[in-house]
Design a protein around this motif. Sequence first.
Motif, PDB file in Angstrom:
ATOM      1  N   LEU A   1       0.756  -1.182   0.170  1.00 22.48           N
ATOM      2  CA  LEU A   1      -0.173   0.083   0.019  1.00 22.48           C
ATOM      3  C   LEU A   1       0.726   1.260  -0.060  1.00 22.48           C
ATOM      4  O   LEU A   1       0.612   2.308  -0.750  1.00 22.48           O
ATOM      5  CB  LEU A   1      -0.867   0.062   1.195  1.00 22.48           C
ATOM      6  CG  LEU A   1      -2.033  -1.131   1.132  1.00 22.48           C
ATOM      7  CD1 LEU A   1      -2.910  -0.815   2.346  1.00 22.48           C
ATOM      8  CD2 LEU A   1      -3.218  -0.713   0.083  1.00 22.48           C
TER       9      LEU A   1
ATOM     10  N   PHE B   1       2.460   1.392  -3.664  1.00 25.60           N
ATOM     11  CA  PHE B   1       1.431   1.701  -4.423  1.00 25.60           C
ATOM     12  C   PHE B   1       0.691   3.081  -4.197  1.00 25.60           C
ATOM     13  O   PHE B   1       0.469   3.997  -5.300  1.00 25.60           O
ATOM     14  CB  PHE B   1       0.180   0.631  -4.319  1.00 25.60           C
ATOM     15  CG  PHE B   1      -0.896   1.044  -5.192  1.00 25.60           C
ATOM     16  CD1 PHE B   1      -0.854   0.723  -6.563  1.00 25.60           C
ATOM     17  CD2 PHE B   1      -2.324   1.208  -4.791  1.00 25.60           C
ATOM     18  CE1 PHE B   1      -1.890   0.881  -7.598  1.00 25.60           C
ATOM     19  CE2 PHE B   1      -3.158   1.465  -5.824  1.00 25.60           C
ATOM     20  CZ  PHE B   1      -3.008   1.123  -7.205  1.00 25.60           C
ATOM     21  N   ALA B   2       0.730   3.724  -3.164  1.00 25.92           N
ATOM     22  CA  ALA B   2       0.208   5.029  -2.890  1.00 25.92           C
ATOM     23  C   ALA B   2       1.255   5.984  -3.547  1.00 25.92           C
ATOM     24  O   ALA B   2       0.781   7.108  -3.879  1.00 25.92           O
ATOM     25  CB  ALA B   2       0.297   5.322  -1.422  1.00 25.92           C
TER      26      ALA B   2
ATOM     27  N   CYS C   1       0.525   6.109  -7.177  1.00 23.36           N
ATOM     28  CA  CYS C   1      -0.759   6.859  -7.393  1.00 23.36           C
ATOM     29  C   CYS C   1      -0.372   8.440  -7.138  1.00 23.36           C
ATOM     30  O   CYS C   1      -1.209   8.876  -7.957  1.00 23.36           O
ATOM     31  CB  CYS C   1      -1.784   6.529  -6.319  1.00 23.36           C
ATOM     32  SG  CYS C   1      -2.414   4.558  -6.740  1.00 23.36           S
ATOM     33  N   TYR C   2       0.221   8.723  -6.372  1.00 24.89           N
ATOM     34  CA  TYR C   2       0.576   9.919  -5.920  1.00 24.89           C
ATOM     35  C   TYR C   2       1.364  10.845  -7.256  1.00 24.89           C
ATOM     36  O   TYR C   2       0.930  11.834  -7.558  1.00 24.89           O
ATOM     37  CB  TYR C   2       1.445  10.327  -4.555  1.00 24.89           C
ATOM     38  CG  TYR C   2       1.502  11.689  -4.093  1.00 24.89           C
ATOM     39  CD1 TYR C   2       0.352  12.288  -3.643  1.00 24.89           C
ATOM     40  CD2 TYR C   2       2.690  12.353  -4.079  1.00 24.89           C
ATOM     41  CE1 TYR C   2       0.688  13.770  -3.289  1.00 24.89           C
ATOM     42  CE2 TYR C   2       2.683  13.667  -3.643  1.00 24.89           C
ATOM     43  CZ  TYR C   2       1.739  14.145  -3.436  1.00 24.89           C
ATOM     44  OH  TYR C   2       1.811  15.497  -2.923  1.00 24.89           O
TER      45      TYR C   2
ATOM     46  N   THR D   1      -1.124  11.282  -9.758  1.00 26.51           N
ATOM     47  CA  THR D   1      -1.990  12.356  -9.399  1.00 26.51           C
ATOM     48  C   THR D   1      -1.086  13.814  -9.903  1.00 26.51           C
ATOM     49  O   THR D   1      -1.807  14.688 -10.514  1.00 26.51           O
ATOM     50  CB  THR D   1      -2.289  12.301  -8.095  1.00 26.51           C
ATOM     51  OG1 THR D   1      -2.986  11.022  -7.853  1.00 26.51           O
ATOM     52  CG2 THR D   1      -3.216  13.472  -7.770  1.00 26.51           C
TER      53      THR D   1
ATOM     54  N   HIS E   1       5.559  11.512   1.731  1.00 25.48           N
ATOM     55  CA  HIS E   1       5.533  10.081   0.950  1.00 25.48           C
ATOM     56  C   HIS E   1       6.926   9.579   1.145  1.00 25.48           C
ATOM     57  O   HIS E   1       7.080   8.215   1.144  1.00 25.48           O
ATOM     58  CB  HIS E   1       5.018  10.327  -0.361  1.00 25.48           C
ATOM     59  CG  HIS E   1       3.603   9.882  -0.607  1.00 25.48           C
ATOM     60  ND1 HIS E   1       3.064   8.451  -0.687  1.00 25.48           N
ATOM     61  CD2 HIS E   1       2.446  10.533  -0.880  1.00 25.48           C
ATOM     62  CE1 HIS E   1       2.139   8.562  -0.918  1.00 25.48           C
ATOM     63  NE2 HIS E   1       1.418   9.688  -0.846  1.00 25.48           N
TER      64      HIS E   1
ATOM     65  N   TRP F   1      -3.668   4.512   4.501  1.00 27.37           N
ATOM     66  CA  TRP F   1      -3.103   4.524   3.199  1.00 27.37           C
ATOM     67  C   TRP F   1      -4.388   4.108   2.279  1.00 27.37           C
ATOM     68  O   TRP F   1      -4.272   4.612   1.206  1.00 27.37           O
ATOM     69  CB  TRP F   1      -2.053   3.120   3.143  1.00 27.37           C
ATOM     70  CG  TRP F   1      -0.908   3.640   3.628  1.00 27.37           C
ATOM     71  CD1 TRP F   1      -0.325   3.153   4.804  1.00 27.37           C
ATOM     72  CD2 TRP F   1      -0.038   5.064   3.232  1.00 27.37           C
ATOM     73  NE1 TRP F   1       0.784   3.862   5.164  1.00 27.37           N
ATOM     74  CE2 TRP F   1       1.143   4.738   4.366  1.00 27.37           C
ATOM     75  CE3 TRP F   1       0.136   5.511   2.144  1.00 27.37           C
ATOM     76  CZ2 TRP F   1       2.338   5.476   4.328  1.00 27.37           C
ATOM     77  CZ3 TRP F   1       1.141   6.305   2.068  1.00 27.37           C
ATOM     78  CH2 TRP F   1       2.228   6.515   3.071  1.00 27.37           C
TER      79      TRP F   1
ATOM     80  N   TRP G   1      -6.099   7.446   1.652  1.00 26.31           N
ATOM     81  CA  TRP G   1      -5.181   8.241   0.909  1.00 26.31           C
ATOM     82  C   TRP G   1      -5.313   7.730  -0.693  1.00 26.31           C
ATOM     83  O   TRP G   1      -5.518   8.623  -1.577  1.00 26.31           O
ATOM     84  CB  TRP G   1      -3.987   8.261   1.411  1.00 26.31           C
ATOM     85  CG  TRP G   1      -2.992   8.859   0.627  1.00 26.31           C
ATOM     86  CD1 TRP G   1      -1.846   8.652  -0.188  1.00 26.31           C
ATOM     87  CD2 TRP G   1      -3.023  10.392   0.668  1.00 26.31           C
ATOM     88  NE1 TRP G   1      -1.200   9.824  -0.589  1.00 26.31           N
ATOM     89  CE2 TRP G   1      -1.742  10.779  -0.199  1.00 26.31           C
ATOM     90  CE3 TRP G   1      -3.761  11.595   1.091  1.00 26.31           C
ATOM     91  CZ2 TRP G   1      -1.610  12.118  -0.464  1.00 26.31           C
ATOM     92  CZ3 TRP G   1      -3.420  12.666   1.029  1.00 26.31           C
ATOM     93  CH2 TRP G   1      -2.296  12.918   0.075  1.00 26.31           C
ATOM     94  N   ILE G   2      -5.181   6.697  -0.529  1.00 26.42           N
ATOM     95  CA  ILE G   2      -5.485   5.946  -2.016  1.00 26.42           C
ATOM     96  C   ILE G   2      -6.776   6.506  -2.715  1.00 26.42           C
ATOM     97  O   ILE G   2      -6.721   6.762  -3.924  1.00 26.42           O
ATOM     98  CB  ILE G   2      -5.040   4.498  -2.174  1.00 26.42           C
ATOM     99  CG1 ILE G   2      -3.684   4.318  -1.885  1.00 26.42           C
ATOM    100  CG2 ILE G   2      -5.539   3.968  -3.709  1.00 26.42           C
ATOM    101  CD1 ILE G   2      -3.315   2.753  -1.771  1.00 26.42           C
TER     102      ILE G   2
END
Length: 355
Positions: A9, A12-13, A16-17, A20, A92, A120, A123-124
């Motif tokens: 997580l 992966f976060a 993803c961040y 984004t 992060h 997490w 957050w995701i």
Amino acid sequence: MHKPIRAFLIAFALCCYLFTIFINIISSNLGLELENYKFFTRRALSKDIDTIRDWFANSIGNTTAQFQFDFTPAGWVFTLWAVIFFWNLIWHLYALTTICRRYKHEYVYVFPNALPTPFWVAWIINLGLNIGWQFLYDGRHMIPAAVFMALIVISLIVCLATTYFRTCRDGAWMKDNMPGDLYAVRLLCHNGLGIYITFTTVLFFLNLGICLVYWGSKLNQVDVTTGLFSGLAFLMLVWFVLENFTPLEPYCRYTITIWPTLIVVLTAIFIHYPKLSDGTIPGHFWNKDDRNDIYNAVLLGLACLFCLLRFIIVLVNHRRKPIDYGTDDRYPDDQEEFAMVNTKRFERQRFSRVA
């Protein structure tokens, strides 16, 4: 011992961040920046840039400028996204280091657990909502965009609540053994999320105002703006009381970026030059007979006062009323006992007392 799901997580976060951030850059730089970049690239890559640019019709600032009313801030305020993304990128990267670092019997991301699994997950979800909001807002689907922005704020509340609780729960152990990590979570994570949630809360009010003024019954923009300022004033008063005079105070004591962010946003609303009905721009932004200008000025002054009082209260409490995390006697040095204490069976025994 590693916890694969939580480690996944965290990694992966971060992915993803970064995606984004990429989406936000594309949605806010569709003019000269991409054209200049295209000029210095090969023709094959230029086609890819054209394809990416087609994802958005306008930048977020330009879309907002098409739906102006008294609550609309100056365009430069959207540069706060850069501050938000940079600040949160730092924590992060800090969180990523906790996968590799070990203290005594456990990896840091396993214990102390200042950023737990629910954090997490929330957050995701928040990052997914952020990306979705970008596309909805650009497509002028303002009502769904307002819903997405409200969900962004709610997900950030969940993130802050979980990390506040876990930081205080394991605060005694962190203070005695890993004070650097305790300060990192407070300064980087809590304050980074503080900027984020403040800005998105104001954006929710802005998005809601656009829906009320330009969609549906198309209410009077003066009345809508007054209502939005009233809602913002209510939240300001409630939060100031909660963070300073309730049992929540020890949890959020060192989150101090909320009020400076609000001051910046209210200033951007105050100095904005909204177009008149004939399309012209007035030569001044202050109208002493406009109730919303007066309301805005009062809220700006109130935010400055609350910010000053907040800093004073934090300094006084830091010196005279240190946070009582309890003791770290529940965390033995023996590895087997430590592993036993670190199971869910003993979760309730590890809650720290917060004065």
